[in-house]
Write a protein that holds these residues in place. Structure first.
Motif, PDB file in Angstrom:
ATOM      1  N   THR A 225       0.861  -1.189   0.000  1.00 38.86           N
ATOM      2  CA  THR A 225       0.000   0.000   0.000  1.00 38.86           C
ATOM      3  C   THR A 225       0.899   1.241   0.000  1.00 38.86           C
ATOM      4  O   THR A 225       2.076   1.147  -0.327  1.00 38.86           O
ATOM      5  CB  THR A 225      -0.939  -0.006   1.220  1.00 38.86           C
ATOM      6  OG1 THR A 225      -0.129  -0.038   2.389  1.00 38.86           O
ATOM      7  CG2 THR A 225      -1.878  -1.201   1.186  1.00 38.86           C
TER       8      THR A 225
ATOM      9  N   THR B 232       2.954   5.616  -3.149  1.00 36.55           N
ATOM     10  CA  THR B 232       3.590   5.210  -4.410  1.00 36.55           C
ATOM     11  C   THR B 232       2.689   4.255  -5.198  1.00 36.55           C
ATOM     12  O   THR B 232       2.635   4.309  -6.427  1.00 36.55           O
ATOM     13  CB  THR B 232       4.932   4.501  -4.109  1.00 36.55           C
ATOM     14  OG1 THR B 232       5.647   5.272  -3.150  1.00 36.55           O
ATOM     15  CG2 THR B 232       5.767   4.328  -5.363  1.00 36.55           C
TER      16      THR B 232
ATOM     17  N   ASP C 273       1.053  -5.898   4.859  1.00 42.54           N
ATOM     18  CA  ASP C 273       0.916  -5.423   6.238  1.00 42.54           C
ATOM     19  C   ASP C 273      -0.452  -4.801   6.502  1.00 42.54           C
ATOM     20  O   ASP C 273      -1.219  -4.510   5.577  1.00 42.54           O
ATOM     21  CB  ASP C 273       2.040  -4.420   6.568  1.00 42.54           C
ATOM     22  CG  ASP C 273       2.346  -3.456   5.420  1.00 42.54           C
ATOM     23  OD1 ASP C 273       1.451  -3.229   4.572  1.00 42.54           O
ATOM     24  OD2 ASP C 273       3.471  -2.941   5.373  1.00 42.54           O
TER      25      ASP C 273
ATOM     26  N   HIS D 171      12.348   0.513   5.619  1.00 39.40           N
ATOM     27  CA  HIS D 171      11.537  -0.703   5.744  1.00 39.40           C
ATOM     28  C   HIS D 171      10.976  -1.159   4.405  1.00 39.40           C
ATOM     29  O   HIS D 171      10.697  -0.354   3.524  1.00 39.40           O
ATOM     30  CB  HIS D 171      10.415  -0.527   6.786  1.00 39.40           C
ATOM     31  CG  HIS D 171       9.324   0.435   6.415  1.00 39.40           C
ATOM     32  ND1 HIS D 171       8.637   1.165   7.353  1.00 39.40           N
ATOM     33  CD2 HIS D 171       8.770   0.787   5.219  1.00 39.40           C
ATOM     34  CE1 HIS D 171       7.720   1.899   6.741  1.00 39.40           C
ATOM     35  NE2 HIS D 171       7.778   1.694   5.450  1.00 39.40           N
TER      36      HIS D 171
ATOM     37  N   LYS E   4      13.090   9.671  -1.415  1.00 37.39           N
ATOM     38  CA  LYS E   4      13.550   8.282  -1.300  1.00 37.39           C
ATOM     39  C   LYS E   4      15.026   8.125  -1.681  1.00 37.39           C
ATOM     40  O   LYS E   4      15.589   7.038  -1.558  1.00 37.39           O
ATOM     41  CB  LYS E   4      12.686   7.371  -2.194  1.00 37.39           C
ATOM     42  CG  LYS E   4      11.208   7.333  -1.825  1.00 37.39           C
ATOM     43  CD  LYS E   4      10.972   6.582  -0.523  1.00 37.39           C
ATOM     44  CE  LYS E   4       9.595   6.797   0.079  1.00 37.39           C
ATOM     45  NZ  LYS E   4       8.528   6.114  -0.596  1.00 37.39           N
TER      46      LYS E   4
END
Ligand code: F6R
Length: 248
Positions: free
Chosen positions: A36, A39, A67, A138, A203
């Motif tokens: 999810t 992005t 998740d 992560h 990022k």
């Protein structure tokens, strides 16, 4: 590791969506690992458009999300259950009950995580796992430190991640749940193929760390380098630091 740099975010996301679509075409019963986050919103929009305009068929697909927040009802607007239904499941011909997410409101979270692992195994394993990367490095919610052999489990979210995701909670990081269920790094590495997508300047630093610094449980995304079939798609901005340091 196959690193693809696209000139801009739109083209990066389009390349990633094309890989997911090709996987769906290629398999009689595709098993997708889904992510999810911001992005992926555009990526799902492109898959929905492909479904509407070119008949991309989800009717034999099964999916497993990485998740889900702990303690947030499935119906909450910020749950990943809601996100997946809004962005993908309810907009394509996915069969009801074949888009799986861990249940963050299960009474016994350890049993829920073990059952999730078992369900993935029983489905024959994940063919293609889609990944984003968070500011902590992560993948899924594998916050630092996450050993590379971890399995689906409950984790405490890093304050950096709660701040990263605060936007969906009225800008209040303290309103973001403290815990989440996540596939482990080991669970992710078991997928047949990995596809990591990252776009934007924000990022660039963590991509450099994940791809160039020594692999470490403190940056769980660095574990993707262990995978024999991993594609990483970046836009020019996300690739900037990696590009500047890769030949050092
Ligand atoms: C979400 C997930 C996370 C996100 C990551 C990037 O299911 O697994 O690892 O992919 O936090 O999120 P965005 O795309 O919002 O920057």
């Amino acid at each position: 590791m196959n690193i693809i740099i696209a000139p801009d975010a739109e083209q990066a996301v389009a390349q990633a969506a094309a890989i997911v679509a090709a996987e769906i075409h290629a398999r009689a019963r595709p098993v997708l690992g889904l992510a999810t986050g911001r992005t992926m919103e555009r990526l799902y929009a492109l898959l929905v458009a492909d479904h509407e305009n070119a008949g991309l068929d989800f009717s034999t697909a099964t999916s497993f999300n990485l998740d889900e927040y702990v303690g947030l009802p499935k119906e909450a607007p910020q749950s990943y259950h809601t996100y997946m239904h809004e962005h993908l499941f309810d907009r394509v011909n996915m069969r009801a009950g074949y888009g799986h997410l861990p249940n963050g409101t299960a009474p016994d979270l350890d049993a829920e995580c073990a059952a999730y692992e078992e369900l993935i195994r029983a489905s024959g394993g994940i063919d293609l796992q889609l990944l984003g990367i968070g500011e902590t490095g992560h993948i899924g919610f594998n916050e630092p430190p996450s050993a590379f052999d971890t399995r689906t489990r409950a984790v405490e979210l890093d304050p950096v991640t709660r701040a990263q995701n605060a936007e969906m909670f009225g800008g209040d990081a303290t309103a973001v749940p403290e815990y989440a269920l996540t596939m482990g790094v080991g669970t992710i590495l078991d997928a047949e193929r990995l596809l990591l997508l990252a776009v934007g300047k924000g990022k660039a630093d963590i991509i450099r760390k994940a791809l160039l610094d020594p692999m470490t449980p403190d940056v769980s995304a660095s574990a993707v380098r262990l995978h024999p079939d991993c594609t990483i798609i970046l836009d020019d901005d996300a690739a900037a630091e990696w590009r500047a340091h890769k030949s050092e």
